[in-house]
Structures are given as C-alpha cells and as structure tokens.
Design a protein around this motif. Structure first.
Motif, PDB file in Angstrom:
ATOM      1  N   PRO A   1      34.982  28.458 -25.831  1.00 30.43           N
ATOM      2  CA  PRO A   1      33.790  28.779 -25.026  1.00 30.43           C
ATOM      3  C   PRO A   1      32.536  27.999 -25.412  1.00 30.43           C
ATOM      4  O   PRO A   1      31.802  27.533 -24.535  1.00 30.43           O
ATOM      5  CB  PRO A   1      33.602  30.282 -25.246  1.00 30.43           C
ATOM      6  CG  PRO A   1      34.973  30.787 -25.551  1.00 30.43           C
ATOM      7  CD  PRO A   1      35.594  29.689 -26.377  1.00 30.43           C
ATOM      8  N   LEU A   2      32.266  27.834 -26.699  1.00 33.23           N
ATOM      9  CA  LEU A   2      31.044  27.128 -27.088  1.00 33.23           C
ATOM     10  C   LEU A   2      31.105  25.635 -26.773  1.00 33.23           C
ATOM     11  O   LEU A   2      30.124  25.090 -26.241  1.00 33.23           O
ATOM     12  CB  LEU A   2      30.715  27.380 -28.559  1.00 33.23           C
ATOM     13  CG  LEU A   2      30.161  28.784 -28.825  1.00 33.23           C
ATOM     14  CD1 LEU A   2      30.023  29.055 -30.313  1.00 33.23           C
ATOM     15  CD2 LEU A   2      28.830  28.988 -28.127  1.00 33.23           C
ATOM     16  N   PRO A   3      32.204  24.928 -27.048  1.00 35.24           N
ATOM     17  CA  PRO A   3      32.253  23.527 -26.608  1.00 35.24           C
ATOM     18  C   PRO A   3      32.149  23.381 -25.086  1.00 35.24           C
ATOM     19  O   PRO A   3      31.537  22.425 -24.597  1.00 35.24           O
ATOM     20  CB  PRO A   3      33.606  23.025 -27.126  1.00 35.24           C
ATOM     21  CG  PRO A   3      33.904  23.908 -28.291  1.00 35.24           C
ATOM     22  CD  PRO A   3      33.325  25.248 -27.945  1.00 35.24           C
ATOM     23  N   LEU A   4      32.726  24.306 -24.346  1.00 30.79           N
ATOM     24  CA  LEU A   4      32.613  24.252 -22.885  1.00 30.79           C
ATOM     25  C   LEU A   4      31.159  24.441 -22.458  1.00 30.79           C
ATOM     26  O   LEU A   4      30.651  23.722 -21.590  1.00 30.79           O
ATOM     27  CB  LEU A   4      33.501  25.306 -22.234  1.00 30.79           C
ATOM     28  CG  LEU A   4      33.434  25.383 -20.709  1.00 30.79           C
ATOM     29  CD1 LEU A   4      33.840  24.059 -20.079  1.00 30.79           C
ATOM     30  CD2 LEU A   4      34.310  26.526 -20.205  1.00 30.79           C
ATOM     31  N   ALA A   5      30.460  25.394 -23.078  1.00 29.19           N
ATOM     32  CA  ALA A   5      29.042  25.611 -22.767  1.00 29.19           C
ATOM     33  C   ALA A   5      28.218  24.376 -23.111  1.00 29.19           C
ATOM     34  O   ALA A   5      27.333  23.975 -22.345  1.00 29.19           O
ATOM     35  CB  ALA A   5      28.516  26.827 -23.524  1.00 29.19           C
ATOM     36  N   ALA A   6      28.512  23.762 -24.255  1.00 33.37           N
ATOM     37  CA  ALA A   6      27.793  22.545 -24.649  1.00 33.37           C
ATOM     38  C   ALA A   6      28.051  21.429 -23.643  1.00 33.37           C
ATOM     39  O   ALA A   6      27.127  20.689 -23.273  1.00 33.37           O
ATOM     40  CB  ALA A   6      28.209  22.119 -26.058  1.00 33.37           C
ATOM     41  N   ALA A   7      29.291  21.302 -23.194  1.00 34.20           N
ATOM     42  CA  ALA A   7      29.624  20.263 -22.218  1.00 34.20           C
ATOM     43  C   ALA A   7      28.906  20.498 -20.893  1.00 34.20           C
ATOM     44  O   ALA A   7      28.358  19.558 -20.304  1.00 34.20           O
ATOM     45  CB  ALA A   7      31.136  20.213 -22.001  1.00 34.20           C
ATOM     46  N   LEU A   8      28.892  21.741 -20.414  1.00 35.97           N
ATOM     47  CA  LEU A   8      28.215  22.041 -19.146  1.00 35.97           C
ATOM     48  C   LEU A   8      26.713  21.780 -19.249  1.00 35.97           C
ATOM     49  O   LEU A   8      26.095  21.242 -18.320  1.00 35.97           O
ATOM     50  CB  LEU A   8      28.485  23.483 -18.719  1.00 35.97           C
ATOM     51  CG  LEU A   8      29.909  23.772 -18.263  1.00 35.97           C
ATOM     52  CD1 LEU A   8      30.130  25.280 -18.117  1.00 35.97           C
ATOM     53  CD2 LEU A   8      30.210  23.057 -16.960  1.00 35.97           C
ATOM     54  N   THR A   9      26.125  22.138 -20.379  1.00 37.53           N
ATOM     55  CA  THR A   9      24.700  21.890 -20.582  1.00 37.53           C
ATOM     56  C   THR A   9      24.423  20.391 -20.668  1.00 37.53           C
ATOM     57  O   THR A   9      23.466  19.889 -20.060  1.00 37.53           O
ATOM     58  CB  THR A   9      24.206  22.603 -21.852  1.00 37.53           C
ATOM     59  OG1 THR A   9      24.479  24.002 -21.736  1.00 37.53           O
ATOM     60  CG2 THR A   9      22.725  22.394 -22.075  1.00 37.53           C
ATOM     61  N   ALA A  10      25.267  19.667 -21.390  1.00 34.38           N
ATOM     62  CA  ALA A  10      25.085  18.212 -21.513  1.00 34.38           C
ATOM     63  C   ALA A  10      25.271  17.523 -20.169  1.00 34.38           C
ATOM     64  O   ALA A  10      24.526  16.584 -19.844  1.00 34.38           O
ATOM     65  CB  ALA A  10      26.065  17.655 -22.547  1.00 34.38           C
ATOM     66  N   LEU A  11      26.228  17.973 -19.382  1.00 39.02           N
ATOM     67  CA  LEU A  11      26.425  17.391 -18.057  1.00 39.02           C
ATOM     68  C   LEU A  11      25.220  17.640 -17.152  1.00 39.02           C
ATOM     69  O   LEU A  11      24.790  16.756 -16.408  1.00 39.02           O
ATOM     70  CB  LEU A  11      27.696  17.942 -17.413  1.00 39.02           C
ATOM     71  CG  LEU A  11      29.012  17.436 -18.016  1.00 39.02           C
ATOM     72  CD1 LEU A  11      30.175  18.244 -17.487  1.00 39.02           C
ATOM     73  CD2 LEU A  11      29.188  15.948 -17.738  1.00 39.02           C
TER      74      LEU A  11
END
Length: 193
Positions: free
Chosen positions: A120-130
């Motif tokens: 969940p946290l890497p996915l959240a980081a990816a969505l925020t970075a995108l």
C-alpha cells in the motif's frame, strides 16, 4: 515574487513542460482531483472503522479536511503565477499534489495492517509521484509548488501514521494484528510451560 530558488525552479520547469504528450500528463494530473483521490481515502476510512481502527480513520479524515485550510490561504498570500499562465495566480503550493499525497498515503496507512506485504505505501507513493509529475510536465505547477505541498502535508501524515498504528482495536470476531502462533505454542514458538 523573488527568491534564490525561483530561477532554478523556472529553468527546470522550462526543460520539463510539454516533454510528454498532454493527453498523458492530463490523466496523471487528474489523479490529484478531489473526485478521484478522496473516494479512495473514504473507502479506506470506512474499512478502518469496520476493522476497529476509529482513531486512525478519524485522523486520516481530519488530515484530508485540513488540506484546503493549509493550502488555500498560502495560495492567496503568495499569489504565484503558473508556468504557462503568468497572468493567473494561486499556484503555490499545489492543491492537487497535497490532495493526492494525503488521500493516497492516508488510505495506505489505514489498509496496510490488513494486507499481505507492504504494497500500500509504495502504491501511494507512486500515485502521488505520478500526480506531481503530471502537474509539472503539463505546466500546471512549478516543481517547487509540488515540493512545498509534500513538505507541508508530511506532518499531517505522520499524525495519521501514529493514530493508525495506535488506533487498532480488536473488533467482534477480529484479532488484533500481532505475531502468529502455532497450535500448542506461544508467540515465541516455545511450547507452553
């Protein structure tokens, strides 16, 4: 506006803006829209409440509610123009980045205890970075607008993390997350004495 960081910020923006087709960067930018990001958080809040984590759910919802209270006055106070719209103002800091960061990371902090792995946290980081990348490449925001939002919202998410980790309670038919035990053995793997 003036300051030592504005010149490199503008130079970086000139290098990046419109280097990717607008159709792509627009979709990435849209990940920070309230109708896209906030429902993700709301679903996670409901899930956390149902799992007994009311404190974490309340902290995440409050953090999301505080985003406009932090961002909007600063936008009005600075009146920074946009990279492609020098006649407009209110670009610093990025509300879309703040919304994406708090919504996706808050959701990840709420669901992570109930998932396998740490995805969940890497996915959240990816969505925020995108989201942030889309905003910069599309020319909606300067790089410093995005960075400021991330820095401003990090304390909110630290509170959510603390509340979410302390707020887990065992609800009906649910065990509090903890070390697994095997039949006839304690949590440390030793047989009962």
């Amino acid at each position: 506006m003036s300051g030592p960081l504005l010149v490199p910020d503008a130079a970086l923006s000139r290098l990046l803006v419109r280097t990717v087709p607008d159709a792509v960067t627009q979709r990435l930018s849209d990940l920070g829209n309230v109708p896209v990001a906030v429902p993700v958080l709301l679903l996670s809040v409901v899930h956390a409440v149902r799992r007994g984590n009311r404190r974490g759910a309340a902290a995440a919802a409050l953090a999301m509610a505080l985003v406009p209270a932090l961002i909007v006055p600063l936008k009005e106070w600075t009146g920074r123009p946009g990279p492609l719209e020098p006649w407009a103002s209110g670009y610093y800091p990025s509300g879309h980045t703040a919304t994406a960061y708090v919504a996706y990371t808050g959701a990840a902090l709420l669901v992570r205890p109930y998932t396998r792995g740490r995805w969940p946290l890497p996915l959240a980081a990816a969505l925020t970075a995108l989201t942030a990348t889309g905003l910069i490449l599309r020319g909606y925001h300067w790089p410093l607008d995005v960075l400021a939002s991330l820095l401003m919202c990090t304390p909110l998410l630290l509170v959510v993390r603390s509340a979410a980790s302390r707020g887990r309670t065992a609800g009906p038919g649910r065990a509090r997350p903890g070390p697994a035990t095997s039949y006839g053995h304690s949590a440390d793997g030793q047989p009962p004495k």
